[in-house]
Design a protein around this motif. Structure first.
Motif, PDB file in Angstrom:
ATOM      1  N   MET A   1      -3.006  11.228  -0.356  1.00 51.50           N
ATOM      2  CA  MET A   1      -4.118  10.613  -0.154  1.00 51.50           C
ATOM      3  C   MET A   1      -3.729   8.843   0.186  1.00 51.50           C
ATOM      4  N   ASN A   2      -4.794   8.777   1.097  1.00 49.77           N
ATOM      5  CA  ASN A   2      -4.172   7.280   1.854  1.00 49.77           C
ATOM      6  C   ASN A   2      -4.976   6.316   1.086  1.00 49.77           C
ATOM      7  N   LEU A   3      -4.423   5.116   0.580  1.00 52.77           N
ATOM      8  CA  LEU A   3      -5.128   4.101   0.051  1.00 52.77           C
ATOM      9  C   LEU A   3      -5.097   2.780   0.814  1.00 52.77           C
ATOM     10  N   HIS A   4      -6.304   2.528   1.118  1.00 52.43           N
ATOM     11  CA  HIS A   4      -6.685   1.126   1.735  1.00 52.43           C
ATOM     12  C   HIS A   4      -7.408   0.284   0.973  1.00 52.43           C
ATOM     13  N   ILE A   5      -6.789  -0.926   0.657  1.00 50.58           N
ATOM     14  CA  ILE A   5      -7.544  -1.829   0.101  1.00 50.58           C
ATOM     15  C   ILE A   5      -7.835  -3.267   0.842  1.00 50.58           C
ATOM     16  N   LYS A   6      -9.052  -3.817   0.384  1.00 48.88           N
ATOM     17  CA  LYS A   6      -9.484  -4.630   1.272  1.00 48.88           C
ATOM     18  C   LYS A   6     -10.115  -5.623   0.183  1.00 48.88           C
ATOM     19  N   ALA A   7      -9.595  -6.941   0.321  1.00 55.69           N
ATOM     20  CA  ALA A   7     -10.135  -8.190  -0.533  1.00 55.69           C
ATOM     21  C   ALA A   7     -11.208  -9.257   0.184  1.00 55.69           C
ATOM     22  N   THR A   8     -12.440  -9.532  -0.376  1.00 58.40           N
ATOM     23  CA  THR A   8     -13.283 -10.659   0.375  1.00 58.40           C
ATOM     24  C   THR A   8     -13.535 -11.812  -0.551  1.00 58.40           C
ATOM     25  N   ASN A   9     -13.371 -12.787  -0.121  1.00 58.10           N
ATOM     26  CA  ASN A   9     -13.314 -14.035  -0.819  1.00 58.10           C
ATOM     27  C   ASN A   9     -12.574 -14.071  -1.953  1.00 58.10           C
ATOM     28  N   LEU A  10     -11.362 -13.390  -2.009  1.00 61.59           N
ATOM     29  CA  LEU A  10     -10.514 -13.018  -3.181  1.00 61.59           C
ATOM     30  C   LEU A  10      -9.215 -12.994  -2.763  1.00 61.59           C
ATOM     31  N   GLU A  11      -8.257 -13.582  -3.444  1.00 62.64           N
ATOM     32  CA  GLU A  11      -7.018 -13.235  -3.261  1.00 62.64           C
ATOM     33  C   GLU A  11      -6.279 -11.984  -3.633  1.00 62.64           C
ATOM     34  N   LEU A  12      -5.750 -11.278  -2.971  1.00 64.38           N
ATOM     35  CA  LEU A  12      -5.165  -9.891  -3.323  1.00 64.38           C
ATOM     36  C   LEU A  12      -3.743 -10.243  -3.672  1.00 64.38           C
ATOM     37  N   ILE A  13      -3.392 -10.299  -5.115  1.00 65.95           N
ATOM     38  CA  ILE A  13      -2.452 -10.422  -5.792  1.00 65.95           C
ATOM     39  C   ILE A  13      -1.565  -9.009  -6.006  1.00 65.95           C
ATOM     40  N   PRO A  14      -0.274  -9.158  -6.170  1.00 65.02           N
ATOM     41  CA  PRO A  14       0.293  -7.902  -6.275  1.00 65.02           C
ATOM     42  C   PRO A  14       0.035  -7.204  -7.636  1.00 65.02           C
ATOM     43  N   ARG A  15      -0.538  -8.045  -8.647  1.00 70.74           N
ATOM     44  CA  ARG A  15      -0.932  -7.330  -9.956  1.00 70.74           C
ATOM     45  C   ARG A  15      -2.287  -6.526  -9.698  1.00 70.74           C
ATOM     46  N   LEU A  16      -3.141  -7.372  -9.010  1.00 69.76           N
ATOM     47  CA  LEU A  16      -4.285  -6.486  -8.672  1.00 69.76           C
ATOM     48  C   LEU A  16      -3.993  -5.287  -7.911  1.00 69.76           C
ATOM     49  N   GLU A  17      -3.123  -5.193  -7.053  1.00 73.01           N
ATOM     50  CA  GLU A  17      -3.120  -3.971  -5.982  1.00 73.01           C
ATOM     51  C   GLU A  17      -2.410  -3.028  -7.047  1.00 73.01           C
ATOM     52  N   ASP A  18      -1.371  -3.312  -7.699  1.00 75.10           N
ATOM     53  CA  ASP A  18      -0.876  -2.318  -8.634  1.00 75.10           C
ATOM     54  C   ASP A  18      -1.907  -1.620  -9.617  1.00 75.10           C
ATOM     55  N   TYR A  19      -2.893  -2.337  -9.967  1.00 78.24           N
ATOM     56  CA  TYR A  19      -4.000  -2.256 -10.970  1.00 78.24           C
ATOM     57  C   TYR A  19      -4.741  -1.136 -10.252  1.00 78.24           C
ATOM     58  N   ILE A  20      -5.199  -1.360  -8.838  1.00 73.68           N
ATOM     59  CA  ILE A  20      -6.012  -0.483  -7.947  1.00 73.68           C
ATOM     60  C   ILE A  20      -5.296   0.727  -8.134  1.00 73.68           C
ATOM     61  N   GLY A  21      -3.894   0.708  -7.555  1.00 77.48           N
ATOM     62  CA  GLY A  21      -3.315   1.981  -7.242  1.00 77.48           C
ATOM     63  C   GLY A  21      -3.078   2.907  -8.444  1.00 77.48           C
ATOM     64  N   LYS A  22      -3.081   2.288  -9.758  1.00 79.25           N
ATOM     65  CA  LYS A  22      -2.880   3.152 -10.875  1.00 79.25           C
ATOM     66  C   LYS A  22      -4.372   3.877 -11.197  1.00 79.25           C
ATOM     67  N   ARG A  23      -5.582   2.964 -10.851  1.00 81.02           N
ATOM     68  CA  ARG A  23      -6.711   3.853 -10.950  1.00 81.02           C
ATOM     69  C   ARG A  23      -7.034   4.612  -9.915  1.00 81.02           C
ATOM     70  N   ALA A  24      -6.458   4.694  -8.613  1.00 84.26           N
ATOM     71  CA  ALA A  24      -6.779   5.605  -7.547  1.00 84.26           C
ATOM     72  C   ALA A  24      -5.799   6.988  -8.060  1.00 84.26           C
ATOM     73  N   GLN A  25      -4.890   6.770  -8.791  1.00 86.58           N
ATOM     74  CA  GLN A  25      -4.040   7.949  -8.993  1.00 86.58           C
ATOM     75  C   GLN A  25      -4.990   9.174 -10.101  1.00 86.58           C
ATOM     76  N   SER A  26      -5.864   8.571 -10.591  1.00 82.79           N
ATOM     77  CA  SER A  26      -6.708   9.320 -11.467  1.00 82.79           C
ATOM     78  C   SER A  26      -7.615  10.293 -10.697  1.00 82.79           C
ATOM     79  N   LEU A  27      -8.033   9.605  -9.650  1.00 83.62           N
ATOM     80  CA  LEU A  27      -8.892  10.116  -8.605  1.00 83.62           C
ATOM     81  C   LEU A  27      -8.082  11.292  -7.572  1.00 83.62           C
ATOM     82  N   GLU A  28      -6.909  10.922  -7.543  1.00 83.59           N
ATOM     83  CA  GLU A  28      -6.001  11.603  -6.630  1.00 83.59           C
ATOM     84  C   GLU A  28      -5.893  13.104  -7.417  1.00 83.59           C
ATOM     85  N   LYS A  29      -6.078  13.112  -8.718  1.00 84.61           N
ATOM     86  CA  LYS A  29      -5.922  14.521  -9.461  1.00 84.61           C
ATOM     87  C   LYS A  29      -6.838  15.423  -9.271  1.00 84.61           C
ATOM     88  N   LEU A  30      -8.019  15.092  -8.674  1.00 82.29           N
ATOM     89  CA  LEU A  30      -9.128  15.835  -8.607  1.00 82.29           C
ATOM     90  C   LEU A  30      -9.246  16.408  -7.118  1.00 82.29           C
TER      91      LEU A  30
END
Length: 122
Positions: A1-30
């Protein structure tokens, strides 16, 4: 699965990027393993610049799978809460779609089996 992250009016810090990646893994299972064209577009945003409280953060999950598009959005007072709620909504939609596909297949298989047992009953 290809993951594309976009931040609007918000700084995309690495911690937030990792958090989104972990949440995306639960979607990838299905997602079926043979589907290599699956794309997940995640947009996190701060909806306003001048508010300090209330629902000011927004998260959107837009998942493109072969034959199905899933869109889930959520607003919250915290960006992490908004991401979790949107992910849960997307999971619910994926599970619902998967269950419908399985029941449709089983229903068709059951009818075929009944026909093969007694083809002249109708």
């Amino acid at each position: 699965m290809n993951l594309h992250i976009k931040a609007t009016n918000l700084e995309l810090i690495p911690r937030l990027e990792d958090y989104i990646g972990k949440r995306a893994q639960s979607l990838e299972k299905l997602i079926p393993a043979e589907d290599t064209s699956a794309d997940l577009y995640v947009e996190v945003a701060r909806t306003t610049e001048h508010h300090k409280s209330g629902d000011v953060f927004r998260a959107e999950f837009n998942l493109h799978i072969a034959g199905k598009n899933v869109f889930a959005a959520s607003e919250g007072a915290d960006i992490y809460t908004a991401i979790d709620v949107a992910k849960d909504e997307a999971l619910h939609m994926l599970r619902s779609h998967r269950g419908k596909q399985e029941s449709r297949f089983r229903r068709t298989a059951r009818r075929f089996k009944d026909f093969m047992r007694n083809p002249f009953s109708r």
